[in-house]
Write a protein that holds these residues in place. Structure first.
Motif, PDB file in Angstrom:
ATOM      1  N   GLN A  53       8.807   2.063   1.084  1.00  0.00           N
ATOM      2  CA  GLN A  53       9.165   2.808   2.378  1.00  0.00           C
ATOM      3  C   GLN A  53       8.244   2.041   3.646  1.00  0.00           C
ATOM      4  N   HIS A  54       6.817   2.134   3.380  1.00  0.00           N
ATOM      5  CA  HIS A  54       5.965   1.436   4.547  1.00  0.00           C
ATOM      6  C   HIS A  54       6.019  -0.055   4.704  1.00  0.00           C
ATOM      7  N   LEU A  88      17.249   2.229   9.110  1.00  0.00           N
ATOM      8  CA  LEU A  88      16.763   2.738   7.454  1.00  0.00           C
ATOM      9  C   LEU A  88      17.364   4.488   7.685  1.00  0.00           C
ATOM     10  N   ARG A 125       5.138   5.938   9.360  1.00  0.00           N
ATOM     11  CA  ARG A 125       4.984   4.937   8.201  1.00  0.00           C
ATOM     12  C   ARG A 125       4.329   3.881   8.925  1.00  0.00           C
TER      13      ARG A 125
END
Length: 204
Positions: free
Chosen positions: A147-148, A169, A179
């Motif tokens: 995710q990051h 996203l 993030r």
């Protein structure tokens, strides 16, 4: 009308023609975005062959789904979202496969970290140092949670705005910022020794 609006208008015309069965129009979209789609997949996977396969599958899926494209957000956002989802699916399948292989063999070989292409330096020592730094950067990005990793790539490599990343996203803008903050902190921890080493060399 600015360049971005011109580009979106051009994309929508190619999309419309693609929906009418014009394959050459879709080829124009592929030519325009293939490198950026590839680099997103490569940044996420760290493997050139996997990235090529993912990019090909993403465009194939987009072509098959073209009739359902409504134009919201533009083709650019749409193909990136498809690529991102394809990449995440691929990475999860690879993780499950490697987990099974580990259970069977109990012997994992160390995966070679990719080296990003860099311009050749006039000094061989500088060239090697740059390649080493690029390898460290890529390894650091690869070490981030998916995710990051996706947020840092879309922001720092693609230069997308917070709003564009959030739309792509399908998360909130605040989540994007959170993030991104985490990803930058983690990368800074990894790269700090190399930054300090570079500062020492410059002083000498």
């Amino acid at each position: 009308m600015d360049n971005k609006a011109d580009s979106m208008s051009e994309d929508l015309e190619w999309v419309r023609r693609s929906q009418d069965g014009d394959q050459e129009a879709f080829s124009e979209l592929v030519r325009k975005y293939q490198k950026r789609v590839y680099y997103l997949a490569y940044g996420m996977t760290g493997n050139r062959e996997d990235a090529l396969d993912i990019a090909q599958e993403a465009f194939l899926k987009a072509f098959r789904s073209m009739k359902g494209f409504q134009g919201g957000g533009g083709f650019y956002t749409w193909i990136y979202r498809i690529t991102y989802n394809q990449t995440i699916d691929f990475m999860r399948k690879e993780w499950r496969k490697k987990k099974l292989e580990y259970q069977d063999n109990q012997d994992l070989t160390e995966k070679e970290s990719p080296i990003m292409a860099v311009p050749s330096a006039s000094n061989p020592g500088q060239d090697m140092a740059q390649k080493e730094l690029n390898r460290v950067i890529m390894d650091a990005v690869q070490s981030l949670p998916e995710q990051h990793r996706s947020v840092i790539l879309l922001r720092e490599i693609e230069g997308l705005s917070y709003d564009e990343i959030a739309e792509m996203l399908r998360i909130r803008k605040g989540t994007v910022m959170s993030r991104l903050h985490y990803a930058r902190q983690e990368l800074q921890k990894v790269l700090m020794p190399y930054i300090k080493e570079g500062e020492i060399r410059e002083k000498k």
